[in-house]
Design an enzyme around this catalytic site. Structure first.
Site, short mmCIF file in Angstrom:
data_model
loop_
_atom_site.label_atom_id
_atom_site.label_comp_id
_atom_site.label_asym_id
_atom_site.label_seq_id
_atom_site.Cartn_x
_atom_site.Cartn_y
_atom_site.Cartn_z
CD GLU A 159 31.04 34.98 50.87
OE1 GLU A 159 31.55 34.28 51.27
OE2 GLU A 159 30.52 35.02 49.99
CD GLU A 352 32.04 37.60 46.47
OE1 GLU A 352 31.96 36.30 46.46
OE2 GLU A 352 32.75 38.04 47.31
#
Ligand code: GBH
Length: 437
Positions: A159, A352
């Site tokens: 991220e 995720e």
């Protein structure tokens, strides 16, 4: 909801990769046995982490990894996504730990999937500096050289969008800068680091390489042009800015002009082909013109000078973190990627997906995961090539600026005793996996 009218979760392809995720800083502890990261420095500043807690001990995974690998074995996952702490690798004996962890995973029949950067930058480094990208490539080479005989699947970064936005633009995460749009070089340097890391991994013989980017659909607050425009802008900043350099080799909407260095040359590096594209999905975001009074991002009030505001998604159940539960957002996101990027889109892995709920009998988590796994299957039926799904997280852990208040685990951690206790969701996920065999 948990049983979707009693229908079992549909069957996924036989070679679909089922896993769970963690990250080093959030679980390892043993902070005294490695050099400092930007997160250690940030956490030591008063008021930065909500409950004033630190990750010095966290889940003490560094000393208890054998027990944790046994939990993975009991769960029956194919793969375990963890991260390699760069400050630990820089410290004497640091690589030995990952060496032992990988051996333990292999012995348990669980595929190790290391992420090479999950926000815990060595405190001496800074993503505003271009050179950090080159340093990252050296770190990647050192790790790949040591683990590459047993590790086949790698993730470069976690991220970069959140690390840029929360860490450098808004100051809610380490290193705590509040640069707003002056944080853009941090995005570019991480993307460059990703491309250089792919090259370093290829040089070390790696054949299965991806990135884990956070994405979610952006929903305009209304059909008013000002809301639609603001939502489009948000979508560029949070989604397209990080997807398109990797997938298409270009920045969206003239954003490249705002980036430092020889951007055209860097984009060639950034677009180094990956074997799959990882997506972390939690929820969509509803966005409108500036000025919404409830404008928050991840529980943080957004500065009024931004050209957009985040609005509440109404009429949805929310997790204990207050995030809305929108499983069809995952189908929408994946089908949207497929439609937008077509044949240029690599196969996808959900790196995720998860939620925060308290308690051992975590029916909310079961309902969330059940609905998202079905939503994922719907996207696959619609033609999206998805190869794997990882739950965030194996166990409760240090949830960044929220400290230990948010529990994302399938396994409960008692932070006083460090005792691990599988929750209802652990047993549920184990049964889901068994039914897929
Ligand atoms: C991930 O980030 C991280 O990779 C992981 O380390 C972390 O523990 C995990 O997720 C859980 O947080 O307020 O409804 O608009 C997730 C990034 C940023 C996704 C905030 C959801 C806002 C939802 N998240 N975002 S909302």
């Amino acid at each position: 909801m948990a049983t979707d009218d009693g229908n079992p979760i549909p069957r996924f392809p036989a070679d679909f990769l089922w896993g769970v995720s963690t990250s080093a800083h959030q679980i390892e502890g043993a902070a005294g046995e490695r050099e400092a990261s930007v997160w250690d420095v940030f956490t030591a500043e008063p008021g930065r982490v909500k409950d004033g807690s630190t990750a010095d001990i966290a889940c003490d995974h560094y000393h208890r990894y054998r027990e944790d690998v046994a939990l993975l074995g009991g769960l029956g996952v194919d793969a375990y996504r963890f991260s390699v702490s760069w400050p630990r690798v820089n410290s004497p004996g640091g690589l030995d730990f990952y060496d032992r962890l990988v051996d333990e995973l292999c012995a348990a029949g669980v595929r190790p999937v290391p992420t090479l950067f999950h926000w815990d930058l060595p405190a001496s480094l800074d993503w505003l500096q271009r050179d950090t990208a080159a340093r990252f490539a050296d770190h990647v080479s050192a790790v790949a050289e040591r683990l590459g005989d047993r590790v086949g699947t790698w993730i470069t970064l976690n991220e970069p969008a959140e690390h840029t936005l929360l860490g450098h633009a808004l100051g809610a995460h380490a290193p705590g800068r509040r640069l707003l749009f002056d944080a853009l070089p941090v995005a570019h340097h991480q993307l460059l680091a990703h491309g250089l890391a792919v090259r370093a991994l290829r040089a070390a013989g790696a054949a299965d390489v991806g990135i884990a980017n956070s994405h979610g659909p952006t929903w305009p607050a209304s059909a008013e042009p000002a809301d639609v425009e603001a939502a489009g802008f948000y979508d560029v900043l949070l989604n397209r800015l990080f997807a398109e350099p990797v997938i298409l080799g270009e920045y969206p909407d003239g954003m490249g002009e705002l980036m430092p260095g020889d951007v055209a040359a860097d984009l060639k590096v950034i677009a180094e082909p990956v074997d799959w594209y990882g997506i972390n999905y939690y929820a969509p975001t509803r966005v409108g013109a500036p000025g919404g009074t409830d404008s928050e991002y991840g529980g943080l009030a957004l500065p009024a000078e931004l050209p957009f505001s985040v609005r509440e998604i109404e009429g949805r159940p929310v997790t204990d973190f207050g995030w809305p539960v929108v499983p069809e957002g995952l189908t929408e996101l994946l089908c949207g990627f497929r439609e937008t990027y077509g044949e240029q889109l690599p196969p996808i892995v959900i790196t995720e997906n998860g939620c925060s709920y308290d308690g051992l009998d975590d029916q909310g988590r079961i309902a969330y995961l059940d609905a998202h796994i079905r939503a994922l299957h719907r996207a696959m039926e619609a033609g999206v090539d998805v190869r794997g799904y990882f739950v965030w997280s194996l166990m409760d852990n240090f949830e960044w600026a929220e400290g230990y208040a948010r529990r994302f685990g399938l396994v409960h951690v008692d932070y006083a005793t460090l005792e691990r206790t599988p929750k209802a969701s652990y047993h549920w996920f184990r049964d889901v996996l068994r039914a897929q065999r």
